[in-house]
Structures are given as C-alpha cells and as structure tokens.
Write a protein that holds these residues in place. Structure first.
Motif, PDB file in Angstrom:
ATOM      1  N   SER A 122       0.819  -1.210   0.000  1.00 49.37           N
ATOM      2  CA  SER A 122       0.000   0.000   0.000  1.00 49.37           C
ATOM      3  C   SER A 122       0.859   1.268   0.000  1.00 49.37           C
ATOM      4  O   SER A 122       1.991   1.273   0.480  1.00 49.37           O
ATOM      5  CB  SER A 122      -0.913  -0.001   1.229  1.00 49.37           C
ATOM      6  OG  SER A 122      -1.525   1.249   1.419  1.00 49.37           O
ATOM      7  N   ASP A 123       0.292   2.348  -0.527  1.00 49.38           N
ATOM      8  CA  ASP A 123       0.966   3.651  -0.508  1.00 49.38           C
ATOM      9  C   ASP A 123       0.626   4.450   0.745  1.00 49.38           C
ATOM     10  O   ASP A 123       1.157   5.548   0.945  1.00 49.38           O
ATOM     11  CB  ASP A 123       0.573   4.474  -1.745  1.00 49.38           C
ATOM     12  CG  ASP A 123       1.066   3.841  -3.037  1.00 49.38           C
ATOM     13  OD1 ASP A 123       2.127   3.184  -2.996  1.00 49.38           O
ATOM     14  OD2 ASP A 123       0.382   3.985  -4.064  1.00 49.38           O
ATOM     15  N   LYS A 124      -0.272   3.922   1.589  1.00 44.59           N
ATOM     16  CA  LYS A 124      -0.738   4.654   2.767  1.00 44.59           C
ATOM     17  C   LYS A 124       0.257   4.509   3.912  1.00 44.59           C
ATOM     18  O   LYS A 124       0.293   3.499   4.608  1.00 44.59           O
ATOM     19  CB  LYS A 124      -2.112   4.132   3.193  1.00 44.59           C
ATOM     20  CG  LYS A 124      -2.786   4.956   4.286  1.00 44.59           C
ATOM     21  CD  LYS A 124      -3.181   6.323   3.801  1.00 44.59           C
ATOM     22  CE  LYS A 124      -3.968   7.094   4.824  1.00 44.59           C
ATOM     23  NZ  LYS A 124      -4.304   8.455   4.364  1.00 44.59           N
ATOM     24  N   VAL A 128       1.717   5.246   7.576  1.00 43.07           N
ATOM     25  CA  VAL A 128       1.152   5.566   8.890  1.00 43.07           C
ATOM     26  C   VAL A 128       2.290   5.633   9.909  1.00 43.07           C
ATOM     27  O   VAL A 128       2.742   4.617  10.433  1.00 43.07           O
ATOM     28  CB  VAL A 128       0.113   4.517   9.346  1.00 43.07           C
ATOM     29  CG1 VAL A 128      -0.508   4.948  10.680  1.00 43.07           C
ATOM     30  CG2 VAL A 128      -0.966   4.331   8.299  1.00 43.07           C
ATOM     31  N   TYR A 147      -9.305  -1.431   8.572  1.00 39.82           N
ATOM     32  CA  TYR A 147      -7.925  -1.209   8.142  1.00 39.82           C
ATOM     33  C   TYR A 147      -7.007  -2.215   8.838  1.00 39.82           C
ATOM     34  O   TYR A 147      -7.235  -2.592   9.997  1.00 39.82           O
ATOM     35  CB  TYR A 147      -7.450   0.201   8.488  1.00 39.82           C
ATOM     36  CG  TYR A 147      -8.204   1.309   7.817  1.00 39.82           C
ATOM     37  CD1 TYR A 147      -7.838   1.776   6.552  1.00 39.82           C
ATOM     38  CD2 TYR A 147      -9.299   1.905   8.438  1.00 39.82           C
ATOM     39  CE1 TYR A 147      -8.538   2.801   5.933  1.00 39.82           C
ATOM     40  CE2 TYR A 147     -10.005   2.932   7.825  1.00 39.82           C
ATOM     41  CZ  TYR A 147      -9.618   3.366   6.565  1.00 39.82           C
ATOM     42  OH  TYR A 147     -10.319   4.387   5.961  1.00 39.82           O
ATOM     43  N   LYS A 183       2.660   1.037   7.368  1.00 35.27           N
ATOM     44  CA  LYS A 183       1.690   1.277   6.292  1.00 35.27           C
ATOM     45  C   LYS A 183       0.319   0.691   6.651  1.00 35.27           C
ATOM     46  O   LYS A 183       0.216  -0.195   7.507  1.00 35.27           O
ATOM     47  CB  LYS A 183       2.174   0.678   4.976  1.00 35.27           C
ATOM     48  CG  LYS A 183       3.354   1.422   4.360  1.00 35.27           C
ATOM     49  CD  LYS A 183       3.664   0.908   2.974  1.00 35.27           C
ATOM     50  CE  LYS A 183       4.751   1.726   2.301  1.00 35.27           C
ATOM     51  NZ  LYS A 183       5.024   1.253   0.920  1.00 35.27           N
ATOM     52  N   MET A 241      -3.614  -0.663   4.969  1.00 35.70           N
ATOM     53  CA  MET A 241      -4.383  -1.096   3.808  1.00 35.70           C
ATOM     54  C   MET A 241      -5.830  -1.300   4.239  1.00 35.70           C
ATOM     55  O   MET A 241      -6.128  -1.592   5.400  1.00 35.70           O
ATOM     56  CB  MET A 241      -3.822  -2.396   3.227  1.00 35.70           C
ATOM     57  CG  MET A 241      -3.879  -3.582   4.182  1.00 35.70           C
ATOM     58  SD  MET A 241      -3.228  -5.122   3.459  1.00 35.70           S
ATOM     59  CE  MET A 241      -4.639  -5.631   2.478  1.00 35.70           C
ATOM     60  N   LYS A 242      -6.747  -1.115   3.301  1.00 37.03           N
ATOM     61  CA  LYS A 242      -8.161  -1.337   3.590  1.00 37.03           C
ATOM     62  C   LYS A 242      -8.450  -2.836   3.619  1.00 37.03           C
ATOM     63  O   LYS A 242      -7.860  -3.611   2.859  1.00 37.03           O
ATOM     64  CB  LYS A 242      -9.029  -0.656   2.530  1.00 37.03           C
ATOM     65  CG  LYS A 242      -9.030   0.865   2.617  1.00 37.03           C
ATOM     66  CD  LYS A 242      -9.991   1.465   1.595  1.00 37.03           C
ATOM     67  CE  LYS A 242     -10.055   2.977   1.725  1.00 37.03           C
ATOM     68  NZ  LYS A 242     -11.009   3.575   0.753  1.00 37.03           N
ATOM     69  N   PHE A 276      -4.841   9.147  10.286  1.00 36.10           N
ATOM     70  CA  PHE A 276      -3.513   8.672   9.902  1.00 36.10           C
ATOM     71  C   PHE A 276      -2.591   9.848   9.673  1.00 36.10           C
ATOM     72  O   PHE A 276      -2.968  10.818   9.017  1.00 36.10           O
ATOM     73  CB  PHE A 276      -3.580   7.837   8.619  1.00 36.10           C
ATOM     74  CG  PHE A 276      -4.441   6.620   8.713  1.00 36.10           C
ATOM     75  CD1 PHE A 276      -4.086   5.539   9.501  1.00 36.10           C
ATOM     76  CD2 PHE A 276      -5.643   6.545   8.003  1.00 36.10           C
ATOM     77  CE1 PHE A 276      -4.886   4.418   9.572  1.00 36.10           C
ATOM     78  CE2 PHE A 276      -6.441   5.411   8.059  1.00 36.10           C
ATOM     79  CZ  PHE A 276      -6.072   4.348   8.852  1.00 36.10           C
TER      80      PHE A 276
END
Length: 364
Positions: free
Chosen positions: A231-233, A235, A310, A316, A318-319, A363
């Motif tokens: 993922s690009d998210k 945290v 999540y 990182k 992810m959903k 986040f």
C-alpha cells in the motif's frame, strides 16, 4: 703325471665350490629382494564426514494461534483467557497488559473504553484492575475459545454468556475470592485484580476444559516471514478518537518495526514492567454501534454481520473487510482482493470502532 691329476682335481673342486657360493649368494639376494618388495598394506581412503543435519530451532515448537510466533506445544494447545481491564484515567496504568497477545478496545457507556486482553500465557500475580463484562466482549472472547474473566456484568452480558455457553470466571460468583483479590490501597471498584494462580485454581475448581476445542481453527492467518504492505498509505502516527474522553494514539518505531501506544497524553505502560505497550499489528474493525437502553449501554452489530476496516503494520495501512458469524464462532478479515487477510507474526491491537465516526480515525 700323478701330481697333475691331483692339481686338475683341485681346480675342478674349487671351481664347483665357487659356483655354488655364487648361486647361494644369488639366491640369498633374490630372497632379500623378495622380502623387501613385499607389497605394503592397502590404505583405504578416508571418507570426508558428511555434514550433520542442521538442528531445527523450532523442533519442539509450533506456531501460536494468537501471535504466529513459535511457542512450546503445551502452550500452543492451551485455551486462552480473555480478561477485562478497567480503562479510565484513575485506574491507569493497568497491570499485566503487556502479557496479552491480543488487546481489544471498544466503547462502553459514557464515552469511556474498556480493554480486553487475550492471554496465551498469563504469568503475573497482579493482572488488572479487572472490570465488568459487556455482551460484545463476550462474543469476541468466544471467537478464541477463551475462558472469559470479569468482575461484574450487565444483564446483556449475562444473557450472552448463557446463549453461547461461555466458561467464565466471575468476581461476583462463589469463586470470586479464589480468582480475584482486592488491593486496599486503591479505591473500589478499581481495585480488583486477578493472578495466574487465581485463574488456574478457579479453572480447576469449575472443571473447565483447558485445551482448545478440537474443532477450533484459529483466528488469524500469518505470513511465513515479516512482510511489508504494498500500500501507498504511510502511517507514522495513528489517532483513534473514540470520544472526547478517550483518544489513544500510536507512533511507529521504525527501528523495531512496531507501534507504541499512548493514552491520556502519556505512554501507555504496564505497571508491572514499567514498559510501554507495543504492537506489531493494528486492526481497526468498523462496526455499527448504538445505545441499547436509556442508561447508555452500548451494543453493536457483530453477531452475523460484515463491514470494513484497516490493517496496519510496518508503517503502512491497507483497507480490509471483515465478516462474522457468531453461530459458527468465526470472525474473518479479508484483503481488498477478497482473499483471507494474512498478518505479521507478533502482538496485535484491535479497535472495535463505530463506523459512523470514521473521521475519528486519523492517519499521519
């Protein structure tokens, strides 16, 4: 003439004797040669030792159903304890929280939250303070085939325990003083604690099963090796605004690849060890939640339901989605592609968070 014959005979004798000596000398020489040329003993080539098989460091261990880490077979087969923790400021920090392999948090009445730890190996002589049961925590404990530990309960929790056939250790039952004790230096009702000794004795007195049910499949699937999300998210900090009263947050420790927990503005420590709580995995399970009565007791849709959430690990997020069937005791998480979620081995924090307040999940 006679002298000549004697001389001739002497010459012949000398010649013959000389030949015999030479022959004898030759034979002796040959014999010597034969002796010295006796073949040497055959030398068998030394075989190189074959490499000894590598000793398996986990030969007598198996993966824990709670953490995915290797533990002894005897530990891995034991039913866990699901222990309720008080989580208001005056009762913090709690004791024994770092021993929980999984730590749940959900809102109860008044905007406060309560914690429930799932323990594979409770060790301390001080665990708590312990507080009362709520029916949705009862349902979650049943997902782990756990023995439920609480001091007090609502009528909704009592009904849920009866419906699901839960094995529980209650501070208000006849074995209350066996399983729990009061710390007189702390004001009630925040001074009830349990211990490993109390848990084991109460379990034995009530005759509860101590091994996992043979049909229990486990709650999670784990990666074989530590895995980063694609993922690009990113945290680096997670804030969970459960309410104006309770807003715990986590910061990412990049060096150790884990999340450190804070609450009430300070590091959340275990009073027994003085060390901050840390988690390899964080799961946010978004649920439909509402007041069940005028007293503000909460309920939530987790009996036969599904939702979103999540998964957070290694910096990182992810959903994910989730699905629960209380009748089969199964709660499963899924990746965005629909496959069952795998998580990293280690301790896990799970927030049961209202799905109508997703703006409270921050986040950074």
């Amino acid at each position: 003439m006679k002298r000549f014959r004697w001389f001739l005979a002497f010459i012949i004798i000398v010649f013959v004797m000389s030949g015999c000596k030479k022959k004898e000398k030759l034979i002796t020489k040959e014999d010597s040669i034969i002796e010295t040329n006796t073949p040497s003993p055959t030398v068998t080539p030394t075989e190189e030792p074959s490499p000894s098989p590598t000793t398996d460091p986990h030969r007598d261990e198996v993966e824990s159903k709670l953490t995915g880490l290797y533990v002894s077979k005897s530990v891995a087969s034991k039913r866990p304890y699901a222990i309720m923790f008080n989580n208001i400021k005056v009762a913090s920090p709690q004791s024994g929280t770092s021993e929980a392999d999984i730590l749940y948090e959900a809102i109860v009445e008044g905007g406060i939250t309560r914690l429930m730890g799932i323990f594979e190996q409770a060790k301390s002589d001080r665990i708590g303070s312990t507080r009362s049961a709520r029916h949705y925590f009862v349902s979650i404990a049943d997902e782990y085939d756990a023995i439920y530990v609480h001091f007090g309960q609502t009528k909704y929790a009592t009904a849920k325990m009866k419906k699901l056939g839960i094995n529980d250790l209650s501070g208000l039952s006849g074995i209350g003083t066996t399983v729990f004790y009061r710390d007189p230096s702390i004001k009630a009702p925040h001074n009830a604690f349990t211990s490993l000794k109390g848990l084991l004795k109460g379990t034995r007195i009530l005759g509860y099963r101590t091994k996992y049910n043979s049909s229990y499949e486990g709650h999670f699937k784990f990666y074989d090796a530590d895995t980063d999300l694609t993922s690009d998210k990113v945290v680096n900090k997670l804030i969970l605004n459960f309410s104006n009263y309770t807003s715990p947050y986590f910061t990412y420790d990049k060096q150790n690849k884990c999340y450190l927990r804070y609450q009430f503005g300070v590091p959340h420590i275990d009073a027994n060890t003085k060390k901050q709580l840390k988690f390899k995995n964080i799961i946010i399970q978004l649920v439909r939640e509402w007041n069940i009565d005028r007293k503000g007791y909460q309920t939530m849709d987790i009996e036969n339901a599904s939702g979103e959430g999540y998964y957070i690990t290694n910096g990182k997020a992810m959903k994910i989605t989730w699905k629960k069937n209380e009748a089969t005791r199964k709660m499963r998480y899924y990746s965005e592609d629909g496959s069952e979620l795998k998580i990293n081995a280690g301790k896990t924090y799970i927030a049961i968070f209202p799905n109508n307040r997703t703006s409270g999940v921050v986040f950074k």
